[in-house]
Design a protein around this motif. Structure first.
Motif, PDB file in Angstrom:
ATOM      1  N   ILE A 175       0.932  -1.225  -0.154  1.00 62.23           N
ATOM      2  CA  ILE A 175      -0.022   0.042   0.036  1.00 62.23           C
ATOM      3  C   ILE A 175       0.915   1.205  -0.045  1.00 62.23           C
ATOM      4  CG2 ILE A 175      -1.790   1.354   1.279  1.00 62.23           C
ATOM      5  CD1 ILE A 175      -3.071  -1.137   1.069  1.00 62.23           C
ATOM      6  N   CYS A 176       0.744   2.300  -0.794  1.00 60.58           N
ATOM      7  CA  CYS A 176       1.472   3.592  -0.704  1.00 60.58           C
ATOM      8  C   CYS A 176       1.168   4.396   0.430  1.00 60.58           C
ATOM      9  CB  CYS A 176       0.719   4.437  -2.195  1.00 60.58           C
ATOM     10  SG  CYS A 176       1.655   6.078  -2.087  1.00 60.58           S
ATOM     11  N   HIS A 177       2.258   4.752   0.974  1.00 56.84           N
ATOM     12  CA  HIS A 177       2.305   5.342   2.237  1.00 56.84           C
ATOM     13  C   HIS A 177       2.138   6.980   2.142  1.00 56.84           C
ATOM     14  CE1 HIS A 177       6.477   5.160   1.221  1.00 56.84           C
ATOM     15  NE2 HIS A 177       6.488   6.440   1.831  1.00 56.84           N
ATOM     16  N   PHE A 178       1.956   7.447   1.000  1.00 58.93           N
ATOM     17  CA  PHE A 178       2.141   9.028   0.816  1.00 58.93           C
ATOM     18  C   PHE A 178       0.826   9.722   1.425  1.00 58.93           C
ATOM     19  CE2 PHE A 178       5.731   8.808  -2.115  1.00 58.93           C
ATOM     20  CZ  PHE A 178       6.683   9.571  -1.442  1.00 58.93           C
ATOM     21  N   SER A 211       1.097  11.048  10.836  1.00 58.97           N
ATOM     22  CA  SER A 211       1.551  10.951   9.457  1.00 58.97           C
ATOM     23  C   SER A 211       0.788   9.946   8.786  1.00 58.97           C
ATOM     24  CB  SER A 211       2.998  10.943   9.350  1.00 58.97           C
ATOM     25  OG  SER A 211       3.529  10.587   8.066  1.00 58.97           O
ATOM     26  N   ALA A 212       0.855  10.033   7.497  1.00 61.97           N
ATOM     27  CA  ALA A 212       0.199   8.914   6.808  1.00 61.97           C
ATOM     28  C   ALA A 212       1.284   8.048   6.396  1.00 61.97           C
ATOM     29  CB  ALA A 212      -0.146   9.519   5.104  1.00 61.97           C
ATOM     30  N   GLU A 213       2.565   8.474   6.900  1.00 61.16           N
ATOM     31  CA  GLU A 213       3.689   7.481   6.587  1.00 61.16           C
ATOM     32  C   GLU A 213       3.762   6.339   7.891  1.00 61.16           C
ATOM     33  OE1 GLU A 213       6.427   7.554   4.670  1.00 61.16           O
ATOM     34  OE2 GLU A 213       5.554   9.467   3.501  1.00 61.16           O
ATOM     35  N   ILE A 214       2.856   6.303   8.678  1.00 63.24           N
ATOM     36  CA  ILE A 214       2.695   5.370   9.994  1.00 63.24           C
ATOM     37  C   ILE A 214       1.559   4.696   9.668  1.00 63.24           C
ATOM     38  CG2 ILE A 214       4.222   6.760  11.257  1.00 63.24           C
ATOM     39  CD1 ILE A 214       1.951   7.593  12.861  1.00 63.24           C
ATOM     40  N   ALA A 254       4.407   6.926  -7.995  1.00 67.76           N
ATOM     41  CA  ALA A 254       5.300   6.338  -8.792  1.00 67.76           C
ATOM     42  C   ALA A 254       6.710   6.714  -8.826  1.00 67.76           C
ATOM     43  CB  ALA A 254       5.013   7.080 -10.314  1.00 67.76           C
ATOM     44  N   SER A 255       7.160   7.813  -7.840  1.00 70.34           N
ATOM     45  CA  SER A 255       8.380   8.084  -7.447  1.00 70.34           C
ATOM     46  C   SER A 255       9.107   7.420  -6.431  1.00 70.34           C
ATOM     47  CB  SER A 255       8.757   9.604  -7.214  1.00 70.34           C
ATOM     48  OG  SER A 255       8.111   9.858  -6.181  1.00 70.34           O
ATOM     49  N   LEU A 256       8.213   6.463  -5.521  1.00 68.31           N
ATOM     50  CA  LEU A 256       8.968   5.831  -4.341  1.00 68.31           C
ATOM     51  C   LEU A 256      10.196   5.305  -4.550  1.00 68.31           C
ATOM     52  CD1 LEU A 256       5.505   4.151  -3.024  1.00 68.31           C
ATOM     53  CD2 LEU A 256       7.068   5.863  -2.037  1.00 68.31           C
ATOM     54  N   GLU A 257      10.483   4.447  -5.888  1.00 67.87           N
ATOM     55  CA  GLU A 257      11.842   3.877  -5.979  1.00 67.87           C
ATOM     56  C   GLU A 257      12.894   4.893  -5.697  1.00 67.87           C
ATOM     57  OE1 GLU A 257      14.162   1.262  -9.285  1.00 67.87           O
ATOM     58  OE2 GLU A 257      12.115   1.698  -9.501  1.00 67.87           O
ATOM     59  N   GLN A 258      12.568   6.059  -6.101  1.00 72.18           N
ATOM     60  CA  GLN A 258      13.550   7.278  -6.316  1.00 72.18           C
ATOM     61  C   GLN A 258      13.763   7.723  -5.046  1.00 72.18           C
ATOM     62  OE1 GLN A 258      11.450   7.167  -8.947  1.00 72.18           O
ATOM     63  NE2 GLN A 258      12.420   6.541 -10.512  1.00 72.18           N
TER      64      GLN A 258
END
Length: 195
Positions: A48-51, A166-169, A88-92
């Motif tokens: 799942i994306c965390h942004f 945060s949406a990161e957690i 889409a930029s998560l890898e970078q």
């Protein structure tokens, strides 16, 4: 045959267009083969994306412990295989050489950041939290009852500290953050997704 420079460019362009369309070259097979080679031997992991709090599904292709490729999960009902630019930029983001890997501190009046140890960072945060909590602690409030009598009641809160999630957690970390907020006495704890 006398060919001008402009005529040569026109003939070259027409020749390329004729070759690409008239002779029936299909480049999709070559592209598909390149895609298959890139992902060969990868383990596909749904994630799942965390942004943000949207919950978009990702398919991570991992080989040797390293992210090789990511794409949207077509089976996810939220994004149905599409990704926003952040996802889409998560890898970078994961492998960027510009990403800080150690705590940084900018001293008061300084114009540059300096690396500090994790122990020093945690110690500074704990001391500052205690300092602000002690300075802004409210132990009682004065209320007026229905009869007009003024009375002091316990409040026990630190109004100088606010905590934002945060949406990161994930949910478990959000739960612990809420417990921590209540433990230090701040009534101001919120989550980024609601703001």
């Amino acid at each position: 045959m006398n060919v001008t420079r402009r005529g040569f460019l026109k003939l070259s362009g027409l020749s390329i267009a004729a070759l690409a369309t008239g002779l029936g070259f299909d480049l999709s097979a070559a592209e598909a083969q390149g895609y298959a080679l890139k992902l060969e031997g990868c383990k596909k992991i749904p994630s799942i994306c965390h942004f943000c709090s949207g919950g978009c599904g990702l398919l991570l292709h991992v080989k040797g412990g390293k992210l090789i490729h990511l794409e949207g999960d077509p089976d996810n009902p939220t994004n149905e295989g599409t990704l926003c630019p952040k996802a889409a930029s998560l890898e970078q983001v994961a492998y960027s050489p510009e990403r800080p890997k150690k705590p940084m501190r900018r001293a008061p009046g300084s114009d540059h950041w300096e690396e500090i140890s994790w122990e020093e960072a945690i110690d500074r945060i704990a001391k500052k939290t205690k300092e602000v909590r002690d300075a802004t602690w409210t132990s009682t409030d004065e209320i007026t009852t229905k009869t007009g009598e003024k009375r002091k009641v316990p409040a026990n809160r630190a109004e100088g500290i606010a905590v934002i999630g945060s949406a990161e957690i994930d949910n478990e970390e959000s739960y612990l953050l809420t417990k921590f907020s209540r433990l230090i006495g701040t009534p101001y704890h919120e989550h980024q997704a609601r703001i």
